[in-house]
Design a protein around this motif. Sequence first.
Motif, PDB file in Angstrom:
ATOM      1  N   HIS A 102       0.862  -1.194   0.000  1.00 32.98           N
ATOM      2  CA  HIS A 102       0.000   0.000   0.000  1.00 32.98           C
ATOM      3  C   HIS A 102       0.890   1.234   0.000  1.00 32.98           C
ATOM      4  O   HIS A 102       2.040   1.191   0.447  1.00 32.98           O
ATOM      5  CB  HIS A 102      -0.863   0.024   1.268  1.00 32.98           C
ATOM      6  N   LEU A 118      -3.936  -6.699  10.070  1.00 36.81           N
ATOM      7  CA  LEU A 118      -3.648  -7.272   8.757  1.00 36.81           C
ATOM      8  C   LEU A 118      -3.646  -6.257   7.605  1.00 36.81           C
ATOM      9  O   LEU A 118      -2.896  -6.427   6.643  1.00 36.81           O
ATOM     10  CB  LEU A 118      -4.670  -8.386   8.486  1.00 36.81           C
ATOM     11  N   ILE A 119      -4.469  -5.218   7.688  1.00 40.88           N
ATOM     12  CA  ILE A 119      -4.478  -4.246   6.588  1.00 40.88           C
ATOM     13  C   ILE A 119      -3.227  -3.378   6.677  1.00 40.88           C
ATOM     14  O   ILE A 119      -2.649  -2.974   5.670  1.00 40.88           O
ATOM     15  CB  ILE A 119      -5.749  -3.361   6.642  1.00 40.88           C
ATOM     16  N   HIS A 127       3.620 -10.137   7.065  1.00 39.47           N
ATOM     17  CA  HIS A 127       2.235 -10.320   6.627  1.00 39.47           C
ATOM     18  C   HIS A 127       1.834 -11.786   6.651  1.00 39.47           C
ATOM     19  O   HIS A 127       0.772 -12.149   7.155  1.00 39.47           O
ATOM     20  CB  HIS A 127       2.005  -9.731   5.228  1.00 39.47           C
ATOM     21  N   ARG A 131      -1.162 -13.298   8.779  1.00 40.71           N
ATOM     22  CA  ARG A 131      -2.297 -13.869   8.034  1.00 40.71           C
ATOM     23  C   ARG A 131      -2.516 -15.327   8.464  1.00 40.71           C
ATOM     24  O   ARG A 131      -3.651 -15.780   8.620  1.00 40.71           O
ATOM     25  CB  ARG A 131      -2.019 -13.758   6.541  1.00 40.71           C
ATOM     26  N   ILE A 188     -21.096  -7.744  12.822  1.00 42.33           N
ATOM     27  CA  ILE A 188     -19.661  -7.898  13.041  1.00 42.33           C
ATOM     28  C   ILE A 188     -19.325  -7.725  14.526  1.00 42.33           C
ATOM     29  O   ILE A 188     -18.418  -8.382  15.049  1.00 42.33           O
ATOM     30  CB  ILE A 188     -18.841  -6.956  12.110  1.00 42.33           C
ATOM     31  N   ALA A 308     -13.103  -3.156   8.792  1.00 41.07           N
ATOM     32  CA  ALA A 308     -13.064  -3.661   7.403  1.00 41.07           C
ATOM     33  C   ALA A 308     -14.347  -4.402   7.045  1.00 41.07           C
ATOM     34  O   ALA A 308     -14.709  -4.485   5.883  1.00 41.07           O
ATOM     35  CB  ALA A 308     -11.866  -4.596   7.225  1.00 41.07           C
ATOM     36  N   GLY A 309     -15.023  -4.943   8.057  1.00 44.56           N
ATOM     37  CA  GLY A 309     -16.162  -5.801   7.752  1.00 44.56           C
ATOM     38  C   GLY A 309     -17.497  -5.098   7.773  1.00 44.56           C
ATOM     39  O   GLY A 309     -18.490  -5.634   7.287  1.00 44.56           O
ATOM     40  N   THR A 312     -18.019  -2.118   4.253  1.00 37.92           N
ATOM     41  CA  THR A 312     -17.915  -2.826   2.971  1.00 37.92           C
ATOM     42  C   THR A 312     -19.194  -3.632   2.701  1.00 37.92           C
ATOM     43  O   THR A 312     -19.820  -3.502   1.656  1.00 37.92           O
ATOM     44  CB  THR A 312     -16.729  -3.803   3.025  1.00 37.92           C
ATOM     45  N   THR A 313     -19.576  -4.436   3.689  1.00 37.99           N
ATOM     46  CA  THR A 313     -20.746  -5.304   3.499  1.00 37.99           C
ATOM     47  C   THR A 313     -22.021  -4.456   3.466  1.00 37.99           C
ATOM     48  O   THR A 313     -22.957  -4.764   2.724  1.00 37.99           O
ATOM     49  CB  THR A 313     -20.816  -6.355   4.628  1.00 37.99           C
ATOM     50  N   THR A 469     -13.564  -7.599  -6.858  1.00 38.06           N
ATOM     51  CA  THR A 469     -14.157  -6.988  -5.661  1.00 38.06           C
ATOM     52  C   THR A 469     -13.449  -7.367  -4.366  1.00 38.06           C
ATOM     53  O   THR A 469     -13.333  -6.558  -3.452  1.00 38.06           O
ATOM     54  CB  THR A 469     -15.646  -7.394  -5.612  1.00 38.06           C
ATOM     55  N   PHE A 470     -13.028  -8.612  -4.243  1.00 37.28           N
ATOM     56  CA  PHE A 470     -12.350  -9.039  -3.007  1.00 37.28           C
ATOM     57  C   PHE A 470     -10.835  -9.078  -3.215  1.00 37.28           C
ATOM     58  O   PHE A 470     -10.117  -9.674  -2.422  1.00 37.28           O
ATOM     59  CB  PHE A 470     -12.855 -10.418  -2.563  1.00 37.28           C
ATOM     60  N   ARG A 475      -3.088 -11.227  -0.426  1.00 39.75           N
ATOM     61  CA  ARG A 475      -3.687 -10.165   0.391  1.00 39.75           C
ATOM     62  C   ARG A 475      -5.161  -9.962   0.043  1.00 39.75           C
ATOM     63  O   ARG A 475      -5.754  -8.925   0.382  1.00 39.75           O
ATOM     64  CB  ARG A 475      -2.924  -8.858   0.244  1.00 39.75           C
ATOM     65  N   CYS A 477      -9.225 -10.438   0.353  1.00 36.97           N
ATOM     66  CA  CYS A 477     -10.030 -10.279   1.577  1.00 36.97           C
ATOM     67  C   CYS A 477     -10.059 -11.558   2.419  1.00 36.97           C
ATOM     68  O   CYS A 477     -10.518 -12.600   1.968  1.00 36.97           O
ATOM     69  CB  CYS A 477     -11.450  -9.894   1.192  1.00 36.97           C
ATOM     70  N   VAL A 478      -9.618 -11.444   3.662  1.00 40.01           N
ATOM     71  CA  VAL A 478      -9.586 -12.625   4.536  1.00 40.01           C
ATOM     72  C   VAL A 478     -10.983 -12.920   5.095  1.00 40.01           C
ATOM     73  O   VAL A 478     -11.266 -14.042   5.518  1.00 40.01           O
ATOM     74  CB  VAL A 478      -8.543 -12.406   5.675  1.00 40.01           C
ATOM     75  N   GLY A 479     -11.861 -11.895   5.056  1.00 40.46           N
ATOM     76  CA  GLY A 479     -13.201 -12.074   5.648  1.00 40.46           C
ATOM     77  C   GLY A 479     -14.261 -12.411   4.623  1.00 40.46           C
ATOM     78  O   GLY A 479     -15.454 -12.356   4.924  1.00 40.46           O
TER      79      GLY A 479
HETATM   80  C1  HEM Z   1     -18.578  -7.232   0.774  1.00 38.23           C
HETATM   81  C2  HEM Z   1     -17.730  -7.109   1.775  1.00 38.23           C
HETATM   82  C3  HEM Z   1     -16.234  -6.958   1.620  1.00 38.23           C
HETATM   83  C4  HEM Z   1     -15.506  -6.534   0.543  1.00 38.23           C
HETATM   84  C5  HEM Z   1     -16.015  -6.108  -0.823  1.00 38.23           C
HETATM   85  C6  HEM Z   1     -14.107  -6.587   0.926  1.00 38.23           C
HETATM   86  C7  HEM Z   1     -13.048  -6.272   0.088  1.00 38.23           C
HETATM   87  C8  HEM Z   1     -11.718  -6.356   0.443  1.00 38.23           C
HETATM   88  C9  HEM Z   1     -10.609  -6.011  -0.427  1.00 38.23           C
HETATM   89  C10 HEM Z   1     -10.737  -5.481  -1.847  1.00 38.23           C
HETATM   90  C11 HEM Z   1      -9.463  -6.230   0.264  1.00 38.23           C
HETATM   91  C12 HEM Z   1      -8.039  -5.958  -0.228  1.00 38.23           C
HETATM   92  C13 HEM Z   1      -7.685  -4.537   0.156  1.00 38.23           C
HETATM   93  C14 HEM Z   1      -6.326  -4.084  -0.310  1.00 38.23           C
HETATM   94  O1  HEM Z   1      -5.638  -4.751  -1.077  1.00 38.23           O
HETATM   95  O2  HEM Z   1      -5.934  -3.009   0.125  1.00 38.23           O
HETATM   96  C15 HEM Z   1      -9.836  -6.703   1.571  1.00 38.23           C
HETATM   97  C16 HEM Z   1      -8.935  -7.028   2.549  1.00 38.23           C
HETATM   98  C17 HEM Z   1      -9.311  -7.357   3.832  1.00 38.23           C
HETATM   99  N1  HEM Z   1     -10.594  -7.564   4.289  1.00 38.23           N
HETATM  100 FE1  HEM Z   1     -12.300  -7.411   3.237  1.00 38.23          FE
HETATM  101  N2  HEM Z   1     -14.029  -7.018   2.219  1.00 38.23           N
HETATM  102  C18 HEM Z   1     -15.301  -7.269   2.680  1.00 38.23           C
HETATM  103  C19 HEM Z   1     -15.661  -7.751   3.915  1.00 38.23           C
HETATM  104  C20 HEM Z   1     -14.782  -8.062   4.921  1.00 38.23           C
HETATM  105  C21 HEM Z   1     -15.132  -8.618   6.200  1.00 38.23           C
HETATM  106  C22 HEM Z   1     -16.556  -9.013   6.629  1.00 38.23           C
HETATM  107  C23 HEM Z   1     -13.975  -8.710   6.932  1.00 38.23           C
HETATM  108  C24 HEM Z   1     -13.735  -9.228   8.332  1.00 38.23           C
HETATM  109  C25 HEM Z   1     -14.583  -9.460   9.214  1.00 38.23           C
HETATM  110  C26 HEM Z   1     -12.893  -8.236   6.093  1.00 38.23           C
HETATM  111  C27 HEM Z   1     -11.574  -8.174   6.465  1.00 38.23           C
HETATM  112  C28 HEM Z   1     -10.524  -7.863   5.626  1.00 38.23           C
HETATM  113  C29 HEM Z   1      -9.128  -7.838   6.050  1.00 38.23           C
HETATM  114  C30 HEM Z   1      -8.623  -8.096   7.465  1.00 38.23           C
HETATM  115  C31 HEM Z   1      -8.362  -7.543   4.920  1.00 38.23           C
HETATM  116  C32 HEM Z   1      -6.841  -7.441   4.814  1.00 38.23           C
HETATM  117  C33 HEM Z   1      -6.305  -8.763   4.244  1.00 38.23           C
HETATM  118  C34 HEM Z   1      -4.802  -8.808   4.076  1.00 38.23           C
HETATM  119  O3  HEM Z   1      -4.190  -7.774   3.773  1.00 38.23           O
HETATM  120  O4  HEM Z   1      -4.246  -9.909   4.219  1.00 38.23           O
HETATM  121  N3  HEM Z   1     -13.419  -7.859   4.880  1.00 38.23           N
HETATM  122  N4  HEM Z   1     -11.218  -6.780   1.657  1.00 38.23           N
END
Ligand code: HEM
Length: 536
Positions: A102, A118-119, A127, A131, A188, A308-309, A312-313, A469-470, A475, A477-479
Amino acid sequence: MSLPLLIAAAIPVAIIALVIKTWWDRRFLLKNVAAPANASLIWGHEKTEFEDNQGWQWRAWFKECGKAFKIKGAWGHPDILVVGDTVALSHIYAKNTYNYPHSPVFIPLIERLTGRSLIWVEGERAHKKMRAMIAPAFSVENVRKMGGDIYHVANTLSNKLSNDILSNNGSVVVDATELAAPATLDVIGRVALGHDFGAVNGSAEGVKITQSWRAQNQMGQEADGFTAMLVLRLFPWITSLPLEAIKAQGAVAERIREIAKAIVSNGQIEKGGKDLMSILLRANANEDPNKRVDLAQIYDHVVTFIVAGHETTAGVTAFTLWTLATHPEIQNALRDELLAFPGEPTYDDFANLDTFPLLDAVCKENLRMFPASARNEKVAENDDILPLREPIKGADGSWIKSIPVKKGQVIHIPSIGINRDEDVWGDADVFRPSRWLVGRPGCEKYCKPGEQGLKPADEMCGGWAGIFTFSEGPRACVGMRLALFEYKVLIYTLVKHLVFEDTGAKIMTRFGATLAPRVVGQEADGIKLPVKISLA
Ligand code: HEM
């Protein structure tokens, strides 16, 4: 001139020379990469990019320059590379993840908002270690057990809306974003902490958190937020100043830490909670104090899950209620599918694509059209060469098959432009869930004869379901598993009991921390997505 004086004079000259050289090298390297026309002298192309609506600007640039091009930075910032080419994306995200961290400009902000989790963490070793500790908490087995908490919130919301409808002559007009955020915060809160924020029922704490996040997101979408980002990029040390506005960014994280600490000191963890914090604490308890995971670190993980959770959701849930309101025939077919299922569906029912094919298609189509993280920013840690799927025409007219990038090169990844690329999706702006069902069992129920389906997997993005999207790679989305389960339960519960109708409002999108809707003609009102609701 004495030696110390000579050295004192040489240092600033050397620094200036280094800055000019770095700038020149980067300019030179991207020299043959095309840029769109009409850059502003002051804003470059960045202000136009910032004002994007639904990915249209990036798509126009894809057409003008190809799937990789440079844009002029604002305030004289070196050119920025914009990447929508799927092979280059996979190179950045899946194969060379740790060479593209980032942007360092945002790291202090991420730390304040989400803690050191984690972010925030960068570097392959750190990382991967973090993770590996966190990912098991989101296993199928653990997420499956969260169904009770998720249904509790979904039913509370559905009952609250039903009561509002009954006491308002049969219908209410609500802002779908105001409806979804409290629900996802409560979900959450329960699954990450075992704590009920009570946001759906309007608790002071819940309202404070959702409103504070909304305000942060909205600020990032305004002209002032854009200017603040440019100032920060020029003077990153500003974030270390003890300014009230900067301290306020950490307030939500601090409150979540307080709740987590109180839960641990009350001994609730001993009772074997199903929530993510209890799971992490049990999994990371170690006899050896040197190996035991620090409690403070686990609190930061919980803050990250909630931050993060939640929004987004909430965003995609709100957009889904609006797309269903504007497509009543799809909403009716979906309700029929949901009502035909006996009993309450479990995690496995939702994960099985054949149980609710239309629900799955509606969810994928909304995730495609409205990715929460609409545009990402990465920075090359070392010099590299980006391979391309489709050659691009260089500024000198030659065809380029790869782009050399220099250490420090800023790269923008427009997920929403990628998810709406007409070369992949055809009618990319049309909400057409049936595209996901073409060729699948039961397709004839929802698809028109000869309808265009999906491209082969290798022509889509490498991310989940071929959309970005994820994100993609180590890296991603872990969630995601929890997000999909929660999103489907919310839509299932609401659509089964309630009818969503169009208010006639025309919608546009802006992006800040997450993608958000506004009403055309009422842009000054900020984030807004009105839908009319009555009982089914
Ligand atoms: C529709 C819902 C969600 C979307 C679209 C979404 C999308 C994303 C995206 C695009 C990333 C990568 C971000 C980056 O590269 O900078 C990410 C990372 C992450 N998300 Fe989600 N997210 C969602 C829901 C959640 C939920 C429910 C949680 C946890 C409860 C969560 C936890 C995380 C975490 C901890 C990371 C960092 C992962 C890492 O760097 O290893 N997200 N998410």
